[in-house]
Write a protein that holds these residues in place. Structure first.
Motif, PDB file in Angstrom:
ATOM      1  N   ALA A  70       0.836  -1.207   0.000  1.00  0.00           N
ATOM      2  CA  ALA A  70       0.000   0.000   0.000  1.00  0.00           C
ATOM      3  C   ALA A  70       0.872   1.260   0.000  1.00  0.00           C
ATOM      4  CB  ALA A  70      -0.937  -0.008   1.203  1.00  0.00           C
ATOM      5  N   ALA A  71       1.944   1.258   0.795  1.00  0.00           N
ATOM      6  CA  ALA A  71       2.839   2.416   0.842  1.00  0.00           C
ATOM      7  C   ALA A  71       3.547   2.612  -0.502  1.00  0.00           C
ATOM      8  CB  ALA A  71       3.866   2.249   1.963  1.00  0.00           C
ATOM      9  N   LEU A  72       4.002   1.516  -1.116  1.00  0.00           N
ATOM     10  CA  LEU A  72       4.646   1.610  -2.432  1.00  0.00           C
ATOM     11  C   LEU A  72       3.651   2.085  -3.491  1.00  0.00           C
ATOM     12  CD1 LEU A  72       6.917  -1.553  -2.604  1.00  0.00           C
ATOM     13  CD2 LEU A  72       7.661   0.827  -2.641  1.00  0.00           C
ATOM     14  N   SER A  73       2.438   1.537  -3.460  1.00  0.00           N
ATOM     15  CA  SER A  73       1.415   1.935  -4.434  1.00  0.00           C
ATOM     16  C   SER A  73       1.122   3.418  -4.323  1.00  0.00           C
ATOM     17  CB  SER A  73       0.121   1.135  -4.225  1.00  0.00           C
ATOM     18  OG  SER A  73       0.305  -0.198  -4.608  1.00  0.00           O
ATOM     19  N   GLU A  74       1.022   3.909  -3.081  1.00  0.00           N
ATOM     20  CA  GLU A  74       0.748   5.326  -2.867  1.00  0.00           C
ATOM     21  C   GLU A  74       1.843   6.191  -3.468  1.00  0.00           C
ATOM     22  OE1 GLU A  74       0.793   8.157   0.983  1.00  0.00           O
ATOM     23  OE2 GLU A  74      -0.587   6.461   1.113  1.00  0.00           O
TER      24      GLU A  74
ATOM     25  N   VAL B  24       2.516   2.671 -13.626  1.00  0.00           N
ATOM     26  CA  VAL B  24       2.272   1.622 -12.635  1.00  0.00           C
ATOM     27  C   VAL B  24       0.873   1.847 -12.085  1.00  0.00           C
ATOM     28  CG1 VAL B  24       3.009   0.631 -10.437  1.00  0.00           C
ATOM     29  CG2 VAL B  24       4.717   1.512 -12.042  1.00  0.00           C
ATOM     30  N   GLN B  25       0.005   0.810 -12.203  1.00  0.00           N
ATOM     31  CA  GLN B  25      -1.365   0.925 -11.710  1.00  0.00           C
ATOM     32  C   GLN B  25      -1.503   0.412 -10.284  1.00  0.00           C
ATOM     33  OE1 GLN B  25      -3.492  -1.194 -14.839  1.00  0.00           O
ATOM     34  NE2 GLN B  25      -4.375   0.759 -15.473  1.00  0.00           N
ATOM     35  N   SER B  26      -0.911  -0.737  -9.999  1.00  0.00           N
ATOM     36  CA  SER B  26      -1.028  -1.317  -8.662  1.00  0.00           C
ATOM     37  C   SER B  26       0.186  -2.187  -8.363  1.00  0.00           C
ATOM     38  CB  SER B  26      -2.306  -2.152  -8.546  1.00  0.00           C
ATOM     39  OG  SER B  26      -2.243  -3.251  -9.435  1.00  0.00           O
ATOM     40  N   ILE B  27       0.414  -2.423  -7.077  1.00  0.00           N
ATOM     41  CA  ILE B  27       1.565  -3.214  -6.636  1.00  0.00           C
ATOM     42  C   ILE B  27       1.098  -4.228  -5.597  1.00  0.00           C
ATOM     43  CG2 ILE B  27       3.756  -3.111  -5.373  1.00  0.00           C
ATOM     44  CD1 ILE B  27       4.186  -0.342  -6.568  1.00  0.00           C
TER      45      ILE B  27
ATOM     46  N   ALA C 161      14.437   0.847  -7.715  1.00  0.00           N
ATOM     47  CA  ALA C 161      13.997   0.187  -6.486  1.00  0.00           C
ATOM     48  C   ALA C 161      14.940   0.502  -5.335  1.00  0.00           C
ATOM     49  CB  ALA C 161      13.898  -1.324  -6.701  1.00  0.00           C
ATOM     50  N   ASN C 162      16.235   0.451  -5.583  1.00  0.00           N
ATOM     51  CA  ASN C 162      17.202   0.736  -4.527  1.00  0.00           C
ATOM     52  C   ASN C 162      17.186   2.212  -4.124  1.00  0.00           C
ATOM     53  OD1 ASN C 162      18.126  -1.872  -3.960  1.00  0.00           O
ATOM     54  ND2 ASN C 162      19.479  -1.827  -5.735  1.00  0.00           N
TER      55      ASN C 162
ATOM     56  N   ASP D 264      15.449   6.090   0.123  1.00  0.00           N
ATOM     57  CA  ASP D 264      14.561   7.140   0.631  1.00  0.00           C
ATOM     58  C   ASP D 264      13.770   6.647   1.833  1.00  0.00           C
ATOM     59  OD1 ASP D 264      15.426   8.816  -1.358  1.00  0.00           O
ATOM     60  OD2 ASP D 264      13.608   8.651  -2.582  1.00  0.00           O
ATOM     61  N   ARG D 265      13.263   5.408   1.752  1.00  0.00           N
ATOM     62  CA  ARG D 265      12.488   4.834   2.854  1.00  0.00           C
ATOM     63  C   ARG D 265      13.382   4.617   4.077  1.00  0.00           C
ATOM     64  NH1 ARG D 265       7.582   5.694   3.255  1.00  0.00           N
ATOM     65  NH2 ARG D 265       7.188   3.779   4.358  1.00  0.00           N
ATOM     66  N   SER D 266      14.654   4.286   3.871  1.00  0.00           N
ATOM     67  CA  SER D 266      15.581   4.121   4.988  1.00  0.00           C
ATOM     68  C   SER D 266      15.736   5.440   5.738  1.00  0.00           C
ATOM     69  CB  SER D 266      16.955   3.649   4.503  1.00  0.00           C
ATOM     70  OG  SER D 266      16.863   2.389   3.898  1.00  0.00           O
ATOM     71  N   ALA D 267      15.838   6.540   4.999  1.00  0.00           N
ATOM     72  CA  ALA D 267      15.926   7.860   5.626  1.00  0.00           C
ATOM     73  C   ALA D 267      14.631   8.160   6.375  1.00  0.00           C
ATOM     74  CB  ALA D 267      16.191   8.925   4.572  1.00  0.00           C
TER      75      ALA D 267
END
Length: 187
Positions: free
Chosen positions: A26-30, A46-49, A122-123, A128-131
């Motif tokens: 959900a977070a990636l899709s957003e 990208v429509q959905s994940i 992806a990396n 960014d998510r790590s920060a």
């Protein structure tokens, strides 16, 4: 009784975190859904994940629209790079099921280039998510301190972080250590 003297200055704490695949998807899709990507001279959105486990691999599936409509599945082993302090996707591979036959042909021709772009993107997203995790920790610490104090966790570093791919989600275990400073917070 003797006063307690720590062996070394600073802060060390253990990390034990379970990440549910549905919540991560959900977070990636957003963040990603609706964005347009360029592959050669073709445009895709990208429509959905969705995210699942397949053995030790993490599988990220995405429904694509546009010039290369179809479904892509990216398989990888998640890891952590201590030097860059970023989550990584290692040994990345992908499979594409195109809505139209010539879409699969194009992806096969540019397979290596596409794989490299997916891995890089992806990396970058994971970095960014790590920060963001550091910001979340700082906010959590701020909530537990008096209003006039602000934590400075810029000196904290994640140590060996293990990422286990499970059927229900990812399990992160490891430690963080370093200096935690307290400063005055502006009113």
């Amino acid at each position: 009784l003797a006063p307690f003297l720590p062996v070394e200055p600073g802060l060390r704490f253990g990390i034990g975190l379970d990440l549910d695949y549905a919540a991560v998807a959900a977070a990636l899709s957003e963040r990603i859904a609706g964005h347009e990507l360029a592959i050669k001279d073709r445009r895709v959105q990208v429509q959905s994940i969705d995210i699942a486990a397949r053995g030790e691999d993490l599988v990220v599936g995405a429904r694509l629209a546009g010039d290369l409509a179809g479904r892509i599945e990216i398989m990888s082993r998640p890891g952590f790079d201590v030097e860059t302090q970023a989550l990584r996707l290692n040994d990345l591979d992908f499979v594409f099921e195109a809505a139209e036959p010539d879409g699969s042909l194009l992806l096969n021709v540019f397979y290596e280039r596409i794989r490299d772009v997916i891995e890089s993107q992806a990396n970058e997203l994971l970095a960014d998510r790590s920060a963001g995790l550091r910001d979340a920790l700082s906010a959590t610490l701020s909530d537990t301190l008096p209003a006039n104090l602000a934590p400075d966790i810029s000196g904290l570093r994640l140590g060996a972080l293990a990422i286990e791919v499970r059927d229900s989600g990812l399990r992160l275990t490891g430690s963080a250590d370093g200096a935690l400073a307290l400063g005055k917070q502006s009113p």
